[in-house]
Write an enzyme that holds these catalytic residues in place. Structure first.
Site, PDB file in Angstrom:
ATOM      1  N   ASP A  39      -8.536  89.466   0.603  1.00 23.01           N
ATOM      2  CA  ASP A  39      -8.208  88.037   0.565  1.00 23.01           C
ATOM      3  C   ASP A  39      -6.766  87.861   0.095  1.00 23.01           C
ATOM      4  O   ASP A  39      -6.308  88.536  -0.828  1.00 23.01           O
ATOM      5  CB  ASP A  39      -9.173  87.303  -0.386  1.00 23.01           C
ATOM      6  CG  ASP A  39      -9.138  85.802  -0.179  1.00 23.01           C
ATOM      7  OD1 ASP A  39     -10.143  85.234   0.307  1.00 23.01           O
ATOM      8  OD2 ASP A  39      -8.093  85.173  -0.492  1.00 23.01           O
ATOM      9  N   ILE A  40      -6.071  86.947   0.730  1.00 22.55           N
ATOM     10  CA  ILE A  40      -4.652  86.736   0.424  1.00 22.55           C
ATOM     11  C   ILE A  40      -4.456  86.071  -0.946  1.00 22.55           C
ATOM     12  O   ILE A  40      -3.397  86.196  -1.556  1.00 22.55           O
ATOM     13  CB  ILE A  40      -4.004  85.897   1.560  1.00 22.55           C
ATOM     14  CG1 ILE A  40      -2.516  86.166   1.640  1.00 22.55           C
ATOM     15  CG2 ILE A  40      -4.304  84.420   1.423  1.00 22.55           C
ATOM     16  CD1 ILE A  40      -1.881  85.678   2.937  1.00 22.55           C
ATOM     17  N   ASN A  97     -19.398  80.512   2.062  1.00 27.45           N
ATOM     18  CA  ASN A  97     -19.331  79.052   2.012  1.00 27.45           C
ATOM     19  C   ASN A  97     -19.688  78.480   3.374  1.00 27.45           C
ATOM     20  O   ASN A  97     -19.284  79.011   4.408  1.00 27.45           O
ATOM     21  CB  ASN A  97     -17.925  78.610   1.605  1.00 27.45           C
ATOM     22  CG  ASN A  97     -17.610  78.942   0.162  1.00 27.45           C
ATOM     23  OD1 ASN A  97     -18.463  78.766  -0.713  1.00 27.45           O
ATOM     24  ND2 ASN A  97     -16.420  79.447  -0.106  1.00 27.45           N
ATOM     25  N   GLU A 105     -13.022  76.640   3.822  1.00 30.19           N
ATOM     26  CA  GLU A 105     -11.681  76.308   4.329  1.00 30.19           C
ATOM     27  C   GLU A 105     -11.478  76.792   5.754  1.00 30.19           C
ATOM     28  O   GLU A 105     -10.808  76.136   6.541  1.00 30.19           O
ATOM     29  CB  GLU A 105     -10.603  76.979   3.458  1.00 30.19           C
ATOM     30  CG  GLU A 105     -10.390  76.340   2.122  1.00 30.19           C
ATOM     31  CD  GLU A 105      -9.368  77.135   1.289  1.00 30.19           C
ATOM     32  OE1 GLU A 105      -8.565  77.883   1.862  1.00 30.19           O
ATOM     33  OE2 GLU A 105      -9.416  76.988   0.065  1.00 30.19           O
ATOM     34  N   VAL A 106     -11.975  77.982   6.038  1.00 30.22           N
ATOM     35  CA  VAL A 106     -11.706  78.593   7.346  1.00 30.22           C
ATOM     36  C   VAL A 106     -12.983  78.532   8.188  1.00 30.22           C
ATOM     37  O   VAL A 106     -14.017  79.083   7.803  1.00 30.22           O
ATOM     38  CB  VAL A 106     -11.236  80.055   7.191  1.00 30.22           C
ATOM     39  CG1 VAL A 106     -10.960  80.676   8.549  1.00 30.22           C
ATOM     40  CG2 VAL A 106     -10.003  80.134   6.296  1.00 30.22           C
ATOM     41  N   HIS A 110     -17.466  83.939   7.380  1.00 33.21           N
ATOM     42  CA  HIS A 110     -16.958  85.065   6.614  1.00 33.21           C
ATOM     43  C   HIS A 110     -17.733  85.193   5.319  1.00 33.21           C
ATOM     44  O   HIS A 110     -18.247  84.203   4.787  1.00 33.21           O
ATOM     45  CB  HIS A 110     -15.462  84.914   6.316  1.00 33.21           C
ATOM     46  CG  HIS A 110     -15.097  83.608   5.678  1.00 33.21           C
ATOM     47  ND1 HIS A 110     -14.972  82.435   6.396  1.00 33.21           N
ATOM     48  CD2 HIS A 110     -14.837  83.286   4.383  1.00 33.21           C
ATOM     49  CE1 HIS A 110     -14.635  81.446   5.580  1.00 33.21           C
ATOM     50  NE2 HIS A 110     -14.566  81.938   4.353  1.00 33.21           N
ATOM     51  N   HIS A 112     -17.331  86.620   1.429  1.00 35.48           N
ATOM     52  CA  HIS A 112     -16.458  87.112   0.359  1.00 35.48           C
ATOM     53  C   HIS A 112     -17.204  88.205  -0.404  1.00 35.48           C
ATOM     54  O   HIS A 112     -18.392  88.040  -0.729  1.00 35.48           O
ATOM     55  CB  HIS A 112     -16.145  85.999  -0.646  1.00 35.48           C
ATOM     56  CG  HIS A 112     -15.428  84.812  -0.090  1.00 35.48           C
ATOM     57  ND1 HIS A 112     -14.107  84.550  -0.346  1.00 35.48           N
ATOM     58  CD2 HIS A 112     -15.852  83.782   0.698  1.00 35.48           C
ATOM     59  CE1 HIS A 112     -13.737  83.422   0.249  1.00 35.48           C
ATOM     60  NE2 HIS A 112     -14.791  82.938   0.893  1.00 35.48           N
TER      61      HIS A 112
HETATM   62  P1  AMP Z   1     -13.443  79.790   2.341  1.00 38.12           P
HETATM   63  O1  AMP Z   1     -13.001  78.757   1.341  1.00 38.12           O
HETATM   64  O2  AMP Z   1     -14.811  80.347   2.019  1.00 38.12           O
HETATM   65  O3  AMP Z   1     -13.318  79.293   3.747  1.00 38.12           O
HETATM   66  O4  AMP Z   1     -12.476  81.034   2.154  1.00 38.12           O
HETATM   67  C1  AMP Z   1     -11.350  81.249   2.932  1.00 38.12           C
HETATM   68  C2  AMP Z   1     -10.584  82.368   2.288  1.00 38.12           C
HETATM   69  O5  AMP Z   1      -9.641  82.867   3.198  1.00 38.12           O
HETATM   70  C3  AMP Z   1      -9.801  81.962   1.036  1.00 38.12           C
HETATM   71  O6  AMP Z   1     -10.266  82.740  -0.090  1.00 38.12           O
HETATM   72  C4  AMP Z   1      -8.352  82.287   1.384  1.00 38.12           C
HETATM   73  O7  AMP Z   1      -7.619  82.777   0.301  1.00 38.12           O
HETATM   74  C5  AMP Z   1      -8.524  83.304   2.485  1.00 38.12           C
HETATM   75  N1  AMP Z   1      -7.421  83.409   3.432  1.00 38.12           N
HETATM   76  C6  AMP Z   1      -6.811  82.404   4.119  1.00 38.12           C
HETATM   77  N2  AMP Z   1      -5.856  82.890   4.926  1.00 38.12           N
HETATM   78  C7  AMP Z   1      -5.874  84.240   4.775  1.00 38.12           C
HETATM   79  C8  AMP Z   1      -5.131  85.321   5.337  1.00 38.12           C
HETATM   80  N3  AMP Z   1      -4.162  85.103   6.252  1.00 38.12           N
HETATM   81  N4  AMP Z   1      -5.414  86.579   4.952  1.00 38.12           N
HETATM   82  C9  AMP Z   1      -6.371  86.802   4.025  1.00 38.12           C
HETATM   83  N5  AMP Z   1      -7.123  85.835   3.470  1.00 38.12           N
HETATM   84  C10 AMP Z   1      -6.868  84.573   3.822  1.00 38.12           C
END
Ligand code: AMP
Length: 128
Positions: A39-40, A97, A105-106, A110, A112
């Site tokens: 994770d970034i 999530n 967010e994405v 996915h 974690h």
């Molecule tokens: P969520 O809130 O469960 O959707 O988690 C999305 C996760 O993606 C967050 O923990 C971000 O830090 C991570 N994230 C977003 N962009 C990137 C990226 N380019 N590379 C790695 N992790 C990312």
């Protein structure tokens, strides 16, 4: 598949771009079902993300529309990554999530993997 509470799959989401190799990632593991990377913005000493190689918006989408063999392969990949990261003995937490209240967010399913220290209570008290 359209899942209530979530928009349809967006091919321009950041994890779709990572899967297509358009954006780099810090890769941990890859097989036919999954890609895992760091994770970034890590929330623990070890914070990995495992994403399926398919257009699934969320856990609900993946669970209801992915073929059984794919679900199995993806889950095995998660366990393998946790082991590869050295977390099996001390333990770790998985988080997926799903939707607005969870702060997803994405919009690409996915999981974690968090570990490397004692993670404490599962949820912090609500800030609302
Ligand atoms: P969520 O809130 O469960 O959707 O988690 C999305 C996760 O993606 C967050 O923990 C971000 O830090 C991570 N994230 C977003 N962009 C990137 C990226 N380019 N590379 C790695 N992790 C990312």
């Amino acid at each position: 598949m359209v899942v209530s509470g979530m928009p349809p799959y967006d091919d321009e989401n950041i994890f779709a771009k990572i899967l297509r190799g358009e954006i780099p990632c810090s890769k941990i593991y890859e097989d036919e079902f999954a890609l895992a990377f760091h994770d970034i913005r890590p929330q623990a000493p070890v914070h990995a993300l495992v994403i399926p190689k398919g257009k699934y918006v969320s856990f609900a989408d993946f669970g209801s529309s992915a073929p059984a063999e794919f679900v199995h392969g993806f889950n095995r990949a998660i366990a393998f990554v946790a082991q590869k990261l050295g977390l099996e003995e001390t333990g770790y937490r998985l988080i997926a999530n799903m939707g607005w209240n969870s702060h997803q967010e994405v919009p690409h399913y996915h999981v974690h993997i968090l570990g490397g220290r004692k993670l404490g209570a599962m949820l912090t008290p609500s800030q609302d």
